[in-house]
Design a protein around this motif. Structure first.
Motif, PDB file in Angstrom:
ATOM      1  N   LEU A  91      -5.964 -22.634  22.179  1.00 21.00           N
ATOM      2  CA  LEU A  91      -6.941 -21.575  21.927  1.00 21.00           C
ATOM      3  C   LEU A  91      -6.460 -20.627  20.829  1.00 21.00           C
ATOM      4  CD1 LEU A  91      -7.913 -20.862  25.648  1.00 21.00           C
ATOM      5  CD2 LEU A  91      -9.290 -22.046  23.921  1.00 21.00           C
ATOM      6  N   THR A  92      -5.167 -20.368  20.776  1.00 23.94           N
ATOM      7  CA  THR A  92      -4.616 -19.521  19.712  1.00 23.94           C
ATOM      8  C   THR A  92      -4.804 -20.173  18.352  1.00 23.94           C
ATOM      9  OG1 THR A  92      -2.975 -18.583  21.231  1.00 23.94           O
ATOM     10  CG2 THR A  92      -2.547 -18.356  18.873  1.00 23.94           C
ATOM     11  N   SER A  93      -4.553 -21.473  18.278  1.00 24.20           N
ATOM     12  CA  SER A  93      -4.758 -22.188  17.014  1.00 24.20           C
ATOM     13  C   SER A  93      -6.223 -22.130  16.597  1.00 24.20           C
ATOM     14  CB  SER A  93      -4.314 -23.653  17.159  1.00 24.20           C
ATOM     15  OG  SER A  93      -2.922 -23.737  17.328  1.00 24.20           O
ATOM     16  N   ALA A  94      -7.125 -22.259  17.574  1.00 30.53           N
ATOM     17  CA  ALA A  94      -8.554 -22.183  17.266  1.00 30.53           C
ATOM     18  C   ALA A  94      -8.921 -20.814  16.713  1.00 30.53           C
ATOM     19  CB  ALA A  94      -9.368 -22.489  18.518  1.00 30.53           C
ATOM     20  N   ILE A  95      -8.340 -19.755  17.278  1.00 28.88           N
ATOM     21  CA  ILE A  95      -8.598 -18.399  16.787  1.00 28.88           C
ATOM     22  C   ILE A  95      -8.082 -18.230  15.367  1.00 28.88           C
ATOM     23  CG2 ILE A  95      -7.993 -15.971  17.084  1.00 28.88           C
ATOM     24  CD1 ILE A  95      -7.929 -16.529  20.120  1.00 28.88           C
ATOM     25  N   ASN A  96      -6.842 -18.647  15.137  1.00 30.35           N
ATOM     26  CA  ASN A  96      -6.233 -18.452  13.826  1.00 30.35           C
ATOM     27  C   ASN A  96      -6.927 -19.269  12.734  1.00 30.35           C
ATOM     28  OD1 ASN A  96      -4.287 -16.576  14.652  1.00 30.35           O
ATOM     29  ND2 ASN A  96      -2.884 -18.179  15.316  1.00 30.35           N
ATOM     30  N   GLN A  97      -7.610 -20.350  13.121  1.00 30.67           N
ATOM     31  CA  GLN A  97      -8.340 -21.165  12.161  1.00 30.67           C
ATOM     32  C   GLN A  97      -9.815 -20.784  12.070  1.00 30.67           C
ATOM     33  OE1 GLN A  97      -7.458 -25.486  12.547  1.00 30.67           O
ATOM     34  NE2 GLN A  97      -5.838 -24.842  13.922  1.00 30.67           N
ATOM     35  N   GLY A  98     -10.248 -19.793  12.881  1.00 34.94           N
ATOM     36  CA  GLY A  98     -11.636 -19.359  12.839  1.00 34.94           C
ATOM     37  C   GLY A  98     -12.608 -20.426  13.304  1.00 34.94           C
ATOM     38  N   LEU A  99     -12.218 -21.217  14.311  1.00 35.63           N
ATOM     39  CA  LEU A  99     -13.042 -22.344  14.734  1.00 35.63           C
ATOM     40  C   LEU A  99     -14.235 -21.910  15.579  1.00 35.63           C
ATOM     41  CD1 LEU A  99     -10.330 -25.015  15.664  1.00 35.63           C
ATOM     42  CD2 LEU A  99     -11.413 -24.559  13.451  1.00 35.63           C
ATOM     43  N   THR A 100     -15.294 -22.690  15.500  1.00 33.39           N
ATOM     44  CA  THR A 100     -16.487 -22.530  16.328  1.00 33.39           C
ATOM     45  C   THR A 100     -16.637 -23.783  17.191  1.00 33.39           C
ATOM     46  OG1 THR A 100     -17.935 -23.581  14.705  1.00 33.39           O
ATOM     47  CG2 THR A 100     -17.614 -21.194  14.513  1.00 33.39           C
ATOM     48  N   LYS A 101     -17.637 -23.775  18.068  1.00 34.65           N
ATOM     49  CA  LYS A 101     -17.900 -24.949  18.892  1.00 34.65           C
ATOM     50  C   LYS A 101     -18.187 -26.168  18.015  1.00 34.65           C
ATOM     51  CE  LYS A 101     -20.904 -26.594  22.640  1.00 34.65           C
ATOM     52  NZ  LYS A 101     -19.861 -26.716  23.688  1.00 34.65           N
ATOM     53  N   GLU A 102     -18.895 -25.941  16.927  1.00 34.24           N
ATOM     54  CA  GLU A 102     -19.245 -27.046  16.033  1.00 34.24           C
ATOM     55  C   GLU A 102     -18.011 -27.664  15.392  1.00 34.24           C
ATOM     56  OE1 GLU A 102     -21.984 -27.929  12.035  1.00 34.24           O
ATOM     57  OE2 GLU A 102     -21.820 -25.903  12.866  1.00 34.24           O
ATOM     58  N   THR A 103     -17.097 -26.817  14.907  1.00 29.98           N
ATOM     59  CA  THR A 103     -15.909 -27.358  14.236  1.00 29.98           C
ATOM     60  C   THR A 103     -14.960 -28.005  15.227  1.00 29.98           C
ATOM     61  OG1 THR A 103     -14.943 -25.123  14.310  1.00 29.98           O
ATOM     62  CG2 THR A 103     -16.010 -25.800  12.262  1.00 29.98           C
ATOM     63  N   VAL A 104     -14.861 -27.451  16.429  1.00 24.56           N
ATOM     64  CA  VAL A 104     -13.987 -28.054  17.437  1.00 24.56           C
ATOM     65  C   VAL A 104     -14.546 -29.406  17.888  1.00 24.56           C
ATOM     66  CG1 VAL A 104     -13.124 -27.827  19.806  1.00 24.56           C
ATOM     67  CG2 VAL A 104     -13.024 -25.880  18.257  1.00 24.56           C
ATOM     68  N   SER A 105     -15.868 -29.500  17.998  1.00 25.59           N
ATOM     69  CA  SER A 105     -16.481 -30.747  18.466  1.00 25.59           C
ATOM     70  C   SER A 105     -16.278 -31.891  17.481  1.00 25.59           C
ATOM     71  CB  SER A 105     -17.976 -30.539  18.727  1.00 25.59           C
ATOM     72  OG  SER A 105     -18.657 -30.234  17.526  1.00 25.59           O
ATOM     73  N   LYS A 106     -15.906 -31.576  16.248  1.00 23.01           N
ATOM     74  CA  LYS A 106     -15.650 -32.621  15.247  1.00 23.01           C
ATOM     75  C   LYS A 106     -14.226 -33.166  15.343  1.00 23.01           C
ATOM     76  CE  LYS A 106     -19.027 -30.829  11.919  1.00 23.01           C
ATOM     77  NZ  LYS A 106     -19.227 -30.228  10.584  1.00 23.01           N
ATOM     78  N   GLN A 107     -13.385 -32.519  16.175  1.00 21.35           N
ATOM     79  CA  GLN A 107     -12.019 -32.985  16.353  1.00 21.35           C
ATOM     80  C   GLN A 107     -11.966 -34.028  17.474  1.00 21.35           C
ATOM     81  OE1 GLN A 107      -9.722 -31.695  14.208  1.00 21.35           O
ATOM     82  NE2 GLN A 107     -11.408 -30.485  13.379  1.00 21.35           N
ATOM     83  N   LEU A 108     -10.969 -34.901  17.409  1.00 24.68           N
ATOM     84  CA  LEU A 108     -10.744 -35.878  18.469  1.00 24.68           C
ATOM     85  C   LEU A 108      -9.452 -35.543  19.197  1.00 24.68           C
ATOM     86  CD1 LEU A 108     -11.722 -39.233  16.694  1.00 24.68           C
ATOM     87  CD2 LEU A 108     -13.039 -37.943  18.385  1.00 24.68           C
ATOM     88  N   TYR A 109      -9.524 -35.497  20.515  1.00 25.63           N
ATOM     89  CA  TYR A 109      -8.361 -35.198  21.347  1.00 25.63           C
ATOM     90  C   TYR A 109      -8.166 -36.325  22.357  1.00 25.63           C
ATOM     91  CZ  TYR A 109      -9.125 -30.483  19.502  1.00 25.63           C
ATOM     92  OH  TYR A 109      -9.302 -29.409  18.672  1.00 25.63           O
ATOM     93  N   ALA A 110      -6.930 -36.537  22.752  1.00 22.55           N
ATOM     94  CA  ALA A 110      -6.660 -37.525  23.790  1.00 22.55           C
ATOM     95  C   ALA A 110      -7.435 -37.150  25.051  1.00 22.55           C
ATOM     96  CB  ALA A 110      -5.168 -37.574  24.090  1.00 22.55           C
ATOM     97  N   TYR A 111      -8.014 -38.153  25.679  1.00 24.41           N
ATOM     98  CA  TYR A 111      -8.801 -37.903  26.890  1.00 24.41           C
ATOM     99  C   TYR A 111      -8.302 -38.800  28.015  1.00 24.41           C
ATOM    100  CZ  TYR A 111     -12.581 -37.522  30.208  1.00 24.41           C
ATOM    101  OH  TYR A 111     -13.287 -37.298  31.356  1.00 24.41           O
ATOM    102  N   PRO A 112      -8.230 -38.278  29.227  1.00 29.89           N
ATOM    103  CA  PRO A 112      -8.432 -36.878  29.621  1.00 29.89           C
ATOM    104  C   PRO A 112      -7.152 -36.070  29.432  1.00 29.89           C
ATOM    105  CG  PRO A 112      -8.112 -38.219  31.572  1.00 29.89           C
ATOM    106  CD  PRO A 112      -8.052 -39.170  30.399  1.00 29.89           C
ATOM    107  N   THR A 147     -13.961 -27.957  23.798  1.00 33.14           N
ATOM    108  CA  THR A 147     -15.332 -27.662  23.371  1.00 33.14           C
ATOM    109  C   THR A 147     -16.132 -26.932  24.437  1.00 33.14           C
ATOM    110  OG1 THR A 147     -16.030 -29.854  24.114  1.00 33.14           O
ATOM    111  CG2 THR A 147     -15.439 -29.622  21.791  1.00 33.14           C
ATOM    112  N   TYR A 148     -15.730 -27.042  25.704  1.00 33.85           N
ATOM    113  CA  TYR A 148     -16.483 -26.418  26.791  1.00 33.85           C
ATOM    114  C   TYR A 148     -16.197 -24.919  26.912  1.00 33.85           C
ATOM    115  CZ  TYR A 148     -16.935 -31.336  28.015  1.00 33.85           C
ATOM    116  OH  TYR A 148     -17.192 -32.680  27.970  1.00 33.85           O
ATOM    117  N   PHE A 149     -15.256 -24.414  26.150  1.00 33.94           N
ATOM    118  CA  PHE A 149     -14.898 -23.007  26.253  1.00 33.94           C
ATOM    119  C   PHE A 149     -15.664 -22.133  25.265  1.00 33.94           C
ATOM    120  CE2 PHE A 149     -10.687 -24.935  27.660  1.00 33.94           C
ATOM    121  CZ  PHE A 149     -11.026 -24.842  28.996  1.00 33.94           C
ATOM    122  N   PHE A 150     -16.574 -22.736  24.482  1.00 39.21           N
ATOM    123  CA  PHE A 150     -17.343 -21.974  23.487  1.00 39.21           C
ATOM    124  C   PHE A 150     -18.749 -21.698  24.012  1.00 39.21           C
ATOM    125  CE2 PHE A 150     -13.917 -23.644  21.035  1.00 39.21           C
ATOM    126  CZ  PHE A 150     -13.736 -22.766  19.976  1.00 39.21           C
TER     127      PHE A 150
END
Length: 451
Positions: A420-441, A448-451
């Motif tokens: 979440l800190t990295s997301a803040i420092n990069q100025g990310l939104t739900k749209e920009t985070v949703s374009k990233q791929l993360y290991a699941y689960p 993306t659910y926190f926006f």
């Protein structure tokens, strides 16, 4: 150790060989400066020797025990107990080489270093007292003060019978009953560790709540979890006296009751170690909150900087920020002068569960027109699979939908708050985070659910 003459001139002298002082020393040395590091206690400083690192080692056992308990009846049978002497031996195996290894690293890097207590005698010179046996005089064009803080003393009768954080983290045995005085980071963390290790823990808090800089509802939930783990909390209460008894210690509380204990820990604040430096002689101003610095981390003496816990800079007193500030001070000395700007800072209380926050607080958010999302994630897959009983996330979004703040209560809070800190420092939104791929689960796949 590389020999240091009785009086020697350096480009930069650094008082304090913790993470902050060491970071600056290596940066300045690599830039070609003649540097000396002065340390009066353990090379490496508080964090690796008797602070965050050994504390987290003890917490590792607590986390393992709690993980097993969370899944009791859901696939895990049996009981896990913490063997305190073995755990302490495990901790000691790590810490025993820190100071020597740090000094050896300075030697290998050809950085001068002096063991002793520094006191200024003028604006650019200090005497280093080496245990009363001899002194060394060090003069430098620029200085960095990075001496950190120590636990505050208490002044009621019998307060000398308490132990501080360093002593707690080196206990050969953990008594059956522990009283902890304080309601901040250290008090909560030690209460969590001691309770998990089987002690009956009483927490005596002068104020009306714990952790006043954190989200109140998150803190209330943490208090419920501590209560479930057997921690007894006394609010609006002070210890007025401690006496020795045949069975250990007895603490008298301000409302008249007494608590029996084998150990009483003082964790009621910290004070700066600048009070031994004779700063007046260097024309350096200070207050009870630390050494006064400007936006460049300069003190009232333009050639002396203060960084980390000892500086009165308006940021949390944590190791990563100390190193961050020391690098800025080094840049100032190297001629790269500009006001310091801080990124979003993740702050974690390593309790059970962990509590973390970063960026804009939820309290500030309501005043500034931000949107706060409050999510109970205890039923989410990430929490369900581990059996975690309480987990919650609050996020703060600005008018553009960018994440600007977050609070997390969870056994995974230290991991999630970094994302979440990295997301803040990069100025990310739900749209920009949703374009990233993360290991699941994984914890990250929930972002993306926190926006």
């Amino acid at each position: 150790m590389k020999p240091v003459s009785e009086t020697k001139q350096y480009d930069v002298a650094i008082i304090g060989a913790g993470p902050a002082g060491l970071a600056a020393a290596h940066q300045l040395h690599d830039a070609g400066k003649q540097v000396v590091v002065i340390e009066k206690y353990l090379w490496g400083g508080t964090c690796p020797n008797y602070g965050c690192d050994p504390k987290k080692i003890l917490l590792g056992a607590v986390e393992a025990k709690e993980s097993t308990e969370f899944l009791s009846g859901s696939g895990i049978d049996g009981q896990v107990n913490i063997n305190w002497p073995d755990l302490m031996a495990h901790k000691n195996q790590y810490t025993k080489g820190i100071s020597t290894g740090t000094e050896q690293s300075l030697t290998a890097s050809d950085i001068d270093h002096v063991a002793g207590e520094a006191t200024f005698i003028d604006e650019q010179t200090a005497i280093i007292n080496q245990g009363g046996k001899e002194t060394v005089t060090v003069s430098a064009t620029d200085w960095i003060i990075a001496v950190g803080q120590r636990p505050a003393n208490l002044s009621f009768p019998g307060s000398e019978l308490t132990v501080d954080s360093e002593e707690f983290l080196s206990l050969p045995e953990l008594p059956d009953e522990v009283v902890i005085i304080g309601g901040g980071f250290v008090a909560i963390e030690f209460a969590s560790i001691a309770a998990a290790a089987g002690a009956k823990v009483s927490l005596v808090v002068r104020g009306d709540r714990l952790l006043k800089s954190f989200d109140e509802t998150m803190v209330d939930s943490l208090m419920d979890q501590l209560d479930d783990r057997g921690v007894q909390m006394y609010f609006g209460t002070e210890v007025t006296e401690i006496a020795s008894t045949d069975n250990g210690l007895e603490a008298t509380l301000s409302f008249g009751n007494t608590l029996s204990a084998g150990l009483i820990v003082r964790a009621a604040g910290r004070v700066g170690n600048h009070d031994t430096l004779d700063l007046d002689k260097a024309h350096v101003q200070f207050s009870e909150k630390g050494v006064l610095v400007d936006q460049h981390l300069r003190t009232s003496n333009a050639h002396i900087y203060a960084v980390g816990d000892v500086a009165n800079s308006p940021v949390p007193k944590i190791t990563p920020l100390a190193s961050f500030e020391s690098k800025h001070a080094a840049n100032e000395i190297l001629g790269q002068s500009q006001p310091i700007t801080y990124p979003a800072v993740p702050v974690v209380v390593y309790g059970t569960p962990k509590l973390a926050q970063t960026g804009v607080t939820t309290e500030t958010a309501s005043q500034d027109g931000y949107t706060v999302h409050d999510l109970d994630i205890s039923s989410w897959y990430t929490s369900y699979r581990t059996g975690e009983p309480a987990a919650r996330v609050k996020t703060v979004l600005n008018q553009d939908g960018q994440l600007v703040g977050a609070s997390v209560l969870s056994s995974h809070a230290d991991e999630l708050i970094n994302y979440l800190t990295s997301a803040i420092n990069q100025g990310l939104t739900k749209e920009t985070v949703s374009k990233q791929l993360y290991a699941y689960p994984s914890v990250a796949s929930d972002l993306t659910y926190f926006f």
